[in-house]
Design an enzyme around this catalytic site. Structure first.
Site, short mmCIF file in Angstrom:
data_model
loop_
_atom_site.label_atom_id
_atom_site.label_comp_id
_atom_site.label_asym_id
_atom_site.label_seq_id
_atom_site.Cartn_x
_atom_site.Cartn_y
_atom_site.Cartn_z
N GLY A 46 0.90 -1.31 -0.05
CA GLY A 46 -0.24 -0.02 0.11
C GLY A 46 0.78 1.20 0.10
CD GLN A 51 3.23 5.68 2.64
OE1 GLN A 51 2.31 5.24 2.17
NE2 GLN A 51 4.22 4.99 3.23
CB CYS A 93 4.65 2.08 7.57
SG CYS A 93 4.58 3.69 6.66
CG LEU A 94 6.58 0.85 1.67
CD1 LEU A 94 5.94 1.13 0.33
CD2 LEU A 94 7.60 -0.28 1.46
CG HIS A 135 -1.12 1.17 7.05
ND1 HIS A 135 -0.22 0.79 7.93
CD2 HIS A 135 -0.35 2.08 6.08
CE1 HIS A 135 1.13 1.03 7.75
NE2 HIS A 135 1.08 2.04 6.74
CD GLU A 136 -1.32 2.87 2.45
OE1 GLU A 136 -0.86 3.87 2.48
OE2 GLU A 136 -0.73 1.67 2.70
CG HIS A 139 0.22 6.58 5.19
ND1 HIS A 139 1.29 7.27 6.07
CD2 HIS A 139 0.22 5.33 5.24
CE1 HIS A 139 2.00 6.10 6.09
NE2 HIS A 139 1.69 5.06 5.61
ZN LIG Z 1 2.33 3.23 5.68
#
Ligand SMILES: [Zn+2]
Length: 173
Positions: A46, A51, A93-94, A135-136, A139
């Site tokens: 995701g 991000q 998380c990236l 989760h997204e 963000h």
């Molecule tokens: Zn994340």
């Protein structure tokens, strides 16, 4: 299409509450395509626009990481209509490399979002898909998975985040 640089904690863009998409144009579709490529290259399941430094309510999710095109979900201005059940599982998380922990979230959700042409749709998701989508959406509101941790987990992750922030000092955003 291009792989975009992913913003890493503590980049302030990760704390922005992103405004809604109002123009469903080629720029939006190009950004979505770049985000899909960036997510697959990472690899991750995701990615939210913030991000990659773009403050707008666009997110992509693909639990197959590019293996199954039917699993790609593109969400513009997503909104949770219903949430039910509770489930706990490990998330990463990236934007927060090398940190993961157990997060409790709704087990299933009903969602309303728009596609890249501005057409509204509803989606039911459960388990990992629900988790990835929530989760997204977090963000897009400037919320990170570590914000959901409590007690000892929160203390441990706070130390890890401090080390991550120190290691990023002097790194251009
Ligand atoms: Zn994340």
């Amino acid at each position: 299409m291009a792989v975009l640089p992913i913003r890493i904690y503590p980049d302030p863009v990760l704390r922005v509450k992103c405004p809604e998409v109002e123009r469903f144009d080629d720029a939006l579709r190009g950004l979505a395509a770049d985000m899909v490529e960036t997510m697959h290259a990472a690899p991750g399941v995701g990615l939210a626009a913030s991000q990659v430094g773009i403050e707008t309510r666009l997110a992509v999710v693909d639990l197959s990481v590019g293996k199954d095109p039917e699993q790609l979900v593109v969400l513009v201005n997503p909104e949770v209509l219903e949430a039910a059940g509770r489930a706990t599982d490990v998330e990463g998380c990236l934007s927060i490399p090398e940190i993961s922990d157990k997060v409790e979230r709704a087990q299933r959700i009903r969602l309303r979002a728009s596609d890249l042409e501005g057409r509204s749709f509803e989606l039911d998701a459960e388990d990992w898909l629900a988790r990835a989508i929530l989760h997204e959406i977090d963000h897009l509101d400037g919320v990170l998975f570590v914000d959901h941790l409590r007690g000892l987990r929160r203390e441990r992750v706070r130390r890890q985040l401090r080390r991550l922030a120190e290691s990023r000092e002097g790194v251009p955003a």
